[in-house]
Design a protein around this motif. Structure first.
Motif, PDB file in Angstrom:
ATOM      1  N   TYR A   1     -31.412 -25.885  20.601  1.00 35.90           N
ATOM      2  CA  TYR A   1     -31.922 -26.918  19.653  1.00 35.90           C
ATOM      3  C   TYR A   1     -31.194 -28.138  20.229  1.00 35.90           C
ATOM      4  CZ  TYR A   1     -34.063 -29.231  15.551  1.00 35.90           C
ATOM      5  OH  TYR A   1     -34.663 -29.886  14.792  1.00 35.90           O
ATOM      6  N   THR A   2     -31.631 -29.087  20.551  1.00 33.50           N
ATOM      7  CA  THR A   2     -31.050 -30.386  21.325  1.00 33.50           C
ATOM      8  C   THR A   2     -31.140 -31.745  20.559  1.00 33.50           C
ATOM      9  OG1 THR A   2     -30.995 -29.356  23.689  1.00 33.50           O
ATOM     10  CG2 THR A   2     -30.409 -31.644  23.504  1.00 33.50           C
ATOM     11  N   ARG A   3     -30.429 -32.232  20.069  1.00 33.48           N
ATOM     12  CA  ARG A   3     -30.651 -33.564  19.580  1.00 33.48           C
ATOM     13  C   ARG A   3     -31.047 -34.601  20.407  1.00 33.48           C
ATOM     14  NH1 ARG A   3     -25.884 -31.586  16.873  1.00 33.48           N
ATOM     15  NH2 ARG A   3     -26.303 -30.615  14.772  1.00 33.48           N
ATOM     16  N   ILE A   4     -31.868 -35.521  20.124  1.00 33.08           N
ATOM     17  CA  ILE A   4     -32.278 -36.622  20.790  1.00 33.08           C
ATOM     18  C   ILE A   4     -31.647 -37.953  20.106  1.00 33.08           C
ATOM     19  CG2 ILE A   4     -34.108 -38.031  21.697  1.00 33.08           C
ATOM     20  CD1 ILE A   4     -35.954 -35.379  21.564  1.00 33.08           C
ATOM     21  N   MET A   5     -31.275 -38.707  20.898  1.00 35.90           N
ATOM     22  CA  MET A   5     -30.330 -39.897  20.527  1.00 35.90           C
ATOM     23  C   MET A   5     -31.035 -41.260  21.242  1.00 35.90           C
ATOM     24  SD  MET A   5     -28.206 -37.807  19.586  1.00 35.90           S
ATOM     25  CE  MET A   5     -27.263 -37.650  21.178  1.00 35.90           C
ATOM     26  N   ALA A   6     -31.816 -42.332  20.710  1.00 33.10           N
ATOM     27  CA  ALA A   6     -32.318 -43.563  21.184  1.00 33.10           C
ATOM     28  C   ALA A   6     -31.018 -44.174  21.713  1.00 33.10           C
ATOM     29  CB  ALA A   6     -32.811 -44.304  20.311  1.00 33.10           C
ATOM     30  N   PRO A   7     -31.276 -45.071  22.852  1.00 29.32           N
ATOM     31  CA  PRO A   7     -30.300 -45.651  23.520  1.00 29.32           C
ATOM     32  C   PRO A   7     -29.223 -46.475  22.743  1.00 29.32           C
ATOM     33  CG  PRO A   7     -32.534 -46.157  24.576  1.00 29.32           C
ATOM     34  CD  PRO A   7     -32.643 -45.453  23.246  1.00 29.32           C
ATOM     35  N   GLY A   8     -27.977 -46.067  22.573  1.00 26.03           N
ATOM     36  CA  GLY A   8     -27.062 -46.738  22.013  1.00 26.03           C
ATOM     37  C   GLY A   8     -26.743 -46.239  20.659  1.00 26.03           C
ATOM     38  N   MET A   9     -27.638 -45.270  20.300  1.00 27.93           N
ATOM     39  CA  MET A   9     -27.339 -44.931  18.665  1.00 27.93           C
ATOM     40  C   MET A   9     -26.656 -43.685  18.710  1.00 27.93           C
ATOM     41  SD  MET A   9     -29.293 -46.783  16.630  1.00 27.93           S
ATOM     42  CE  MET A   9     -28.450 -48.211  17.697  1.00 27.93           C
ATOM     43  N   PRO A  10     -25.724 -43.517  17.857  1.00 24.75           N
ATOM     44  CA  PRO A  10     -24.987 -42.472  17.645  1.00 24.75           C
ATOM     45  C   PRO A  10     -25.628 -41.246  16.939  1.00 24.75           C
ATOM     46  CG  PRO A  10     -24.222 -44.073  16.257  1.00 24.75           C
ATOM     47  CD  PRO A  10     -25.222 -44.663  16.796  1.00 24.75           C
ATOM     48  N   TYR A  11     -26.681 -41.391  16.118  1.00 22.29           N
ATOM     49  CA  TYR A  11     -27.041 -40.169  15.493  1.00 22.29           C
ATOM     50  C   TYR A  11     -28.517 -40.062  15.910  1.00 22.29           C
ATOM     51  CZ  TYR A  11     -28.783 -44.797  13.587  1.00 22.29           C
ATOM     52  OH  TYR A  11     -29.424 -46.002  13.425  1.00 22.29           O
ATOM     53  N   PRO A  12     -28.974 -38.750  15.949  1.00 22.91           N
ATOM     54  CA  PRO A  12     -30.254 -38.336  16.372  1.00 22.91           C
ATOM     55  C   PRO A  12     -31.455 -38.925  15.445  1.00 22.91           C
ATOM     56  CG  PRO A  12     -29.356 -36.475  15.116  1.00 22.91           C
ATOM     57  CD  PRO A  12     -28.119 -37.529  15.073  1.00 22.91           C
ATOM     58  N   MET A  13     -32.581 -38.891  16.108  1.00 21.82           N
ATOM     59  CA  MET A  13     -33.823 -39.260  15.691  1.00 21.82           C
ATOM     60  C   MET A  13     -34.860 -38.065  15.655  1.00 21.82           C
ATOM     61  SD  MET A  13     -35.402 -41.786  18.383  1.00 21.82           S
ATOM     62  CE  MET A  13     -35.552 -41.320  20.140  1.00 21.82           C
ATOM     63  N   GLY A  14     -34.476 -36.951  16.750  1.00 22.83           N
ATOM     64  CA  GLY A  14     -35.631 -35.878  16.619  1.00 22.83           C
ATOM     65  C   GLY A  14     -34.747 -34.888  17.558  1.00 22.83           C
ATOM     66  N   ALA A  15     -35.521 -33.746  18.204  1.00 17.82           N
ATOM     67  CA  ALA A  15     -34.779 -32.873  18.700  1.00 17.82           C
ATOM     68  C   ALA A  15     -35.713 -32.314  19.757  1.00 17.82           C
ATOM     69  CB  ALA A  15     -34.391 -31.836  17.745  1.00 17.82           C
ATOM     70  N   VAL A  16     -35.389 -31.412  20.645  1.00 14.87           N
ATOM     71  CA  VAL A  16     -35.862 -30.500  21.469  1.00 14.87           C
ATOM     72  C   VAL A  16     -35.708 -29.126  21.030  1.00 14.87           C
ATOM     73  CG1 VAL A  16     -36.171 -29.764  24.101  1.00 14.87           C
ATOM     74  CG2 VAL A  16     -35.621 -32.112  23.488  1.00 14.87           C
ATOM     75  N   TYR A  17     -36.734 -28.330  20.785  1.00 16.13           N
ATOM     76  CA  TYR A  17     -36.590 -26.923  20.322  1.00 16.13           C
ATOM     77  C   TYR A  17     -37.159 -26.163  21.490  1.00 16.13           C
ATOM     78  CZ  TYR A  17     -37.431 -22.794  17.496  1.00 16.13           C
ATOM     79  OH  TYR A  17     -37.412 -21.424  17.384  1.00 16.13           O
ATOM     80  N   GLU A  18     -35.977 -25.641  22.349  1.00 13.12           N
ATOM     81  CA  GLU A  18     -36.355 -24.898  23.497  1.00 13.12           C
ATOM     82  C   GLU A  18     -36.401 -23.454  23.111  1.00 13.12           C
ATOM     83  OE1 GLU A  18     -35.027 -24.397  28.211  1.00 13.12           O
ATOM     84  OE2 GLU A  18     -33.753 -25.566  26.896  1.00 13.12           O
ATOM     85  N   ASN A  19     -37.549 -22.760  23.395  1.00 12.13           N
ATOM     86  CA  ASN A  19     -37.657 -21.042  23.267  1.00 12.13           C
ATOM     87  C   ASN A  19     -38.125 -20.576  24.499  1.00 12.13           C
ATOM     88  OD1 ASN A  19     -37.919 -18.673  22.637  1.00 12.13           O
ATOM     89  ND2 ASN A  19     -38.840 -19.133  20.555  1.00 12.13           N
TER      90      ASN A  19
END
Length: 284
Positions: free
Chosen positions: A47-65
């Motif tokens: 599970y990999t969190r996604i951050m928008a440019p310059g944002m320190p907190y995530p807005m979504g994630a990549v769920y890799e299985n």
């Protein structure tokens, strides 16, 4: 209204067997950065969190299985009880894709498909009332910041496309209490704004008619839709629709990524007001 109230769209997920391919596409396209959740890398799942440019907190994630062929990109909706909501939504005609699953001592999720087969997630936070209050206040402050100072690359809208507007609107109203109203700024297009509980819209519904296409997709804010759509094509995507524009100057396009997942791009009108001067906000 709290950011984490049930019915709000607060997150998106890319489910894939090839997380690196997703990062190689979206990173250069939208400037995203990625951070692996160290507690999630178990049994071939990452599970990999996604951050928008310059944002320190995530807005979504990549769920890799790596063991699953599933390829989806879906919005995630807050639930107070995922299992109970799945039972309730099944009675409205939805289908359970992934049953309610506890993934930690504070989080549960499940996936469903609506009447038209569009997948969405339900997300439940089981933190203590005190921690949940702090989390909600922090999330609300973060979204306020993103709305007041829009960040290119951010998850800032969601859109439902439908070939049966009447049944789709009825489902989401009954499912989550969403308010759906015609968008008078769309220049006569069959487009409606979706209010998930706030006084500003956080998504839209496009009535494509019987010969159109059904979907539920996240949409990302960019500065230049035509240039970003062209870059997406260079990275292996297909431009399914657009770029097109509304009379007020909003520009948008619909893209199919190299793994077959649909998402939207949009740029706000140049003279659009911001929450610094108005109650209107753009937020997921």
């Amino acid at each position: 209204m709290s950011f984490m109230d049930p019915g709000n769209v607060v997150w998106f997920e890319i489910s894939t067997a090839d997380g690196q391919a997703a990062k190689d596409f979206y990173g250069p396209l939208l400037g995203w950065s990625f951070a692996v959740d160290p507690d999630s890398s178990v049994g071939g799942v990452t599970y990999t969190r996604i951050m928008a440019p310059g944002m320190p907190y995530p807005m979504g994630a990549v769920y890799e299985n790596s063991r699953s062929p599933e390829e989806t990109i879906n919005a995630s909706i807050v639930s107070s009880d995922v299992a109970a909501d799945q039972d309730r939504l099944e009675k409205l005609g939805a289908t359970v894709v992934v049953p309610a699953t506890q993934v930690s001592d504070v989080t549960a999720f499940g996936r469903m498909a609506d009447l038209r087969g569009n997948v969405f997630s339900l997300f439940q936070n089981d933190q203590t009332p005190e921690r949940l209050k702090d989390f909600a206040e922090q999330g609300q402050a973060q979204m306020q910041e993103m709305a007041a100072k829009p960040v290119p690359g951010s998850f800032a809208w969601f859109e439902i496309g439908t070939t049966d507007a009447e049944s789709t609107e009825d489902f989401y109203r009954r499912a989550f209490g969403w308010r759906i109203e015609q968008d008078k700024s769309a220049g006569g297009k069959p487009y409606s704004n979706i209010f998930t509980g706030n006084p500003w819209p956080s998504g839209g519904l496009y009535d494509h008619g019987a010969d159109g296409v059904d979907y539920l997709m996240p949409a990302f804010l960019v500065l230049d839709v035509p240039a970003t759509a062209e870059r997406a094509q260079q990275l292996g995507a297909t431009v399914e629709f657009g770029p097109d524009a509304n009379p007020d100057g909003l520009v948008y396009a619909r893209i199919i990524d190299p793994r077959g997942n649909r998402f939207g791009l949009f740029s706000a009108p140049v003279d659009a007001p911001t929450p610094a001067s108005t109650d209107e906000q753009v937020t997921a």
